[in-house]
Design a protein around this motif. Structure first.
Motif, short mmCIF file in Angstrom:
data_model
loop_
_atom_site.label_atom_id
_atom_site.label_comp_id
_atom_site.label_asym_id
_atom_site.label_seq_id
_atom_site.Cartn_x
_atom_site.Cartn_y
_atom_site.Cartn_z
N MET A 51 54.64 29.17 39.82
CA MET A 51 53.35 29.23 39.12
C MET A 51 52.66 30.55 39.42
N SER A 52 51.66 30.86 38.60
CA SER A 52 50.79 32.01 38.84
C SER A 52 49.51 31.53 39.49
N VAL A 53 49.04 32.24 40.50
CA VAL A 53 47.80 31.84 41.18
C VAL A 53 46.58 32.07 40.31
N THR A 54 46.74 32.77 39.18
CA THR A 54 45.61 33.01 38.29
C THR A 54 45.48 31.95 37.20
N ASP A 55 46.42 31.02 37.15
CA ASP A 55 46.41 29.94 36.15
C ASP A 55 45.75 28.71 36.76
N GLU A 56 44.48 28.47 36.42
CA GLU A 56 43.75 27.39 37.08
C GLU A 56 44.38 26.03 36.83
N SER A 57 44.88 25.80 35.64
CA SER A 57 45.48 24.49 35.37
C SER A 57 46.72 24.28 36.25
N ALA A 58 47.49 25.34 36.48
CA ALA A 58 48.67 25.24 37.35
C ALA A 58 48.26 25.04 38.79
N LEU A 94 40.58 49.28 32.13
CA LEU A 94 39.96 48.02 32.51
C LEU A 94 40.98 46.89 32.60
N GLN A 95 41.96 46.89 31.72
CA GLN A 95 42.96 45.82 31.74
C GLN A 95 43.74 45.82 33.06
N ASP A 96 44.13 46.99 33.52
CA ASP A 96 44.85 47.07 34.79
C ASP A 96 43.95 46.67 35.96
N TRP A 97 42.68 47.08 35.90
CA TRP A 97 41.69 46.67 36.92
C TRP A 97 41.61 45.15 36.98
N GLN A 98 41.43 44.53 35.82
CA GLN A 98 41.24 43.08 35.78
C GLN A 98 42.48 42.33 36.24
N ALA A 99 43.67 42.83 35.91
CA ALA A 99 44.90 42.17 36.33
C ALA A 99 45.04 42.19 37.85
N CYS A 100 44.68 43.31 38.46
CA CYS A 100 44.76 43.43 39.92
C CYS A 100 43.76 42.52 40.60
N VAL A 101 42.53 42.53 40.12
CA VAL A 101 41.49 41.69 40.72
C VAL A 101 41.80 40.20 40.52
N ALA A 102 42.40 39.87 39.37
CA ALA A 102 42.71 38.46 39.09
C ALA A 102 43.63 37.86 40.15
N VAL A 103 44.69 38.57 40.50
CA VAL A 103 45.64 38.02 41.48
C VAL A 103 45.04 38.07 42.89
N ASN A 104 44.52 39.22 43.28
CA ASN A 104 44.08 39.41 44.66
C ASN A 104 42.82 38.62 45.01
N LEU A 105 41.88 38.53 44.10
CA LEU A 105 40.62 37.85 44.38
C LEU A 105 40.54 36.47 43.76
N GLU A 106 40.74 36.41 42.45
CA GLU A 106 40.61 35.11 41.78
C GLU A 106 41.69 34.13 42.24
N GLY A 107 42.87 34.65 42.57
CA GLY A 107 43.93 33.78 43.08
C GLY A 107 43.53 33.12 44.39
N ALA A 108 42.90 33.90 45.27
CA ALA A 108 42.43 33.34 46.55
C ALA A 108 41.31 32.35 46.31
N PHE A 109 40.40 32.68 45.40
CA PHE A 109 39.30 31.77 45.07
C PHE A 109 39.81 30.43 44.56
N LEU A 110 40.75 30.47 43.61
CA LEU A 110 41.24 29.22 43.04
C LEU A 110 41.95 28.36 44.08
N ALA A 111 42.75 28.99 44.93
CA ALA A 111 43.44 28.23 45.98
C ALA A 111 42.42 27.57 46.91
N ALA A 112 41.40 28.33 47.31
CA ALA A 112 40.37 27.77 48.20
C ALA A 112 39.57 26.68 47.50
N LYS A 113 39.29 26.89 46.23
CA LYS A 113 38.51 25.90 45.46
C LYS A 113 39.16 24.52 45.50
N TYR A 114 40.50 24.50 45.34
CA TYR A 114 41.18 23.20 45.29
C TYR A 114 41.61 22.70 46.67
N ALA A 115 41.72 23.60 47.64
CA ALA A 115 42.03 23.15 49.00
C ALA A 115 40.80 22.56 49.68
#
Length: 253
Positions: A51-58, A94-115
């Protein structure tokens, strides 16, 4: 202490080293990764999810499966990250910026949100987030990466405050330059951006530390296993560098 640990980006590199360290300590290991082939090659007794850590449903589905299978989670290593673009800030789109931030930051946020709900219900747990020394000093030509790695420090300190009353700890590891395939890609891109050779960039990183050497994945993994253990029961909200002590973040400048 042993228990149940989820490690994102656990099929290779630092994440795989973390999984090995926890397994050696008797933990049940669950790894999630986007690389299906690497997952398939991991030990059969580890649980695995592609799975991808940026996919909230996953991410939501993964934690539901963990709850159904294990009945809870004792430790989360939010380790997923990408290097992002190597370029001067004015040349980053901007697209490259957002892709990097999505994995590094939003991925951690989503994991913490559900843990968090699972750990709060149990009245205990440990969250370990992988940042970088770029999250302490900045990182020339790597603006999105540095910004995201600084941001996860603020996220983790906030988690420590919110979850502490429920018996849940949260800490950040800031690795320095880690030997391996991912860092080789960084070295090549930085060499091109700075008009240098790969070896010159490598030596610059090494000489920028007090110990004069790169970090190995096991160094970061051992710290993660310690922070998740009862030996670290009163350590929370901390930012711990595993970097040989960075004394000059970018000697090439």
């Amino acid at each position: 202490m042993s228990g149940r640990v989820l490690i994102t980006a656990g099929a290779s590199g630092v994440g795989f080293a973390m999984a090995e360290a926890f397994a050696r300590d008797g933990w049940q290991v669950w790894i999630a990764d986007v690389d299906g082939a690497a997952l398939a090659a991991a030990p059969e007794n580890w649980r695995k999810t592609e799975m991808s850590v940026t996919d909230e449903s996953a991410v939501s589905a993964l934690f539901s499966e963990i709850d159904a299978t294990w009945g809870g989670l004792d430790a989360l290593c939010a380790n997923a990250g990408v290097a992002g673009p190597t370029a001067a800030v004015e040349d980053i789109n901007l697209q490259d910026w957002q892709a990097c931030v999505a994995v590094n930051l939003e991925g951690a946020f989503l994991a913490a949100k559900y843990a968090a709900p699972m750990m709060k219900a149990a009245g205990r747990g440990a969250i370990v987030v992988t940042s970088s020394t770029a999250g302490q000093y900045g990182y020339p030509y790597r603006a999105p990466y540095a910004a995201a790695k600084w941001a996860v420090v603020g996220l983790t300190k906030t988690l420590a405050m919110e979850l502490g009353p429920h018996g849940v700890r949260a800490n950040v590891i800031c690795p320095g330059a880690v030997e391996g395939a991912r860092m080789e890609g960084v070295l090549a891109r930085e060499a091109a951006a700075k008009g240098m050779t790969r070896d010159q960039v490598y030596e610059g990183y090494a000489s920028g530390t007090a110990l004069g050497a790169f970090v190995e994945g096991r160094d970061v993994a051992d710290m993660a296993a310690f922070l998740a253990s009862d030996k670290a029961r009163m350590i929370s909200g901390q930012v711990i560098a595993v970097d040989g002590f960075t004394i000059n973040p970018d000697p090439q400048l």
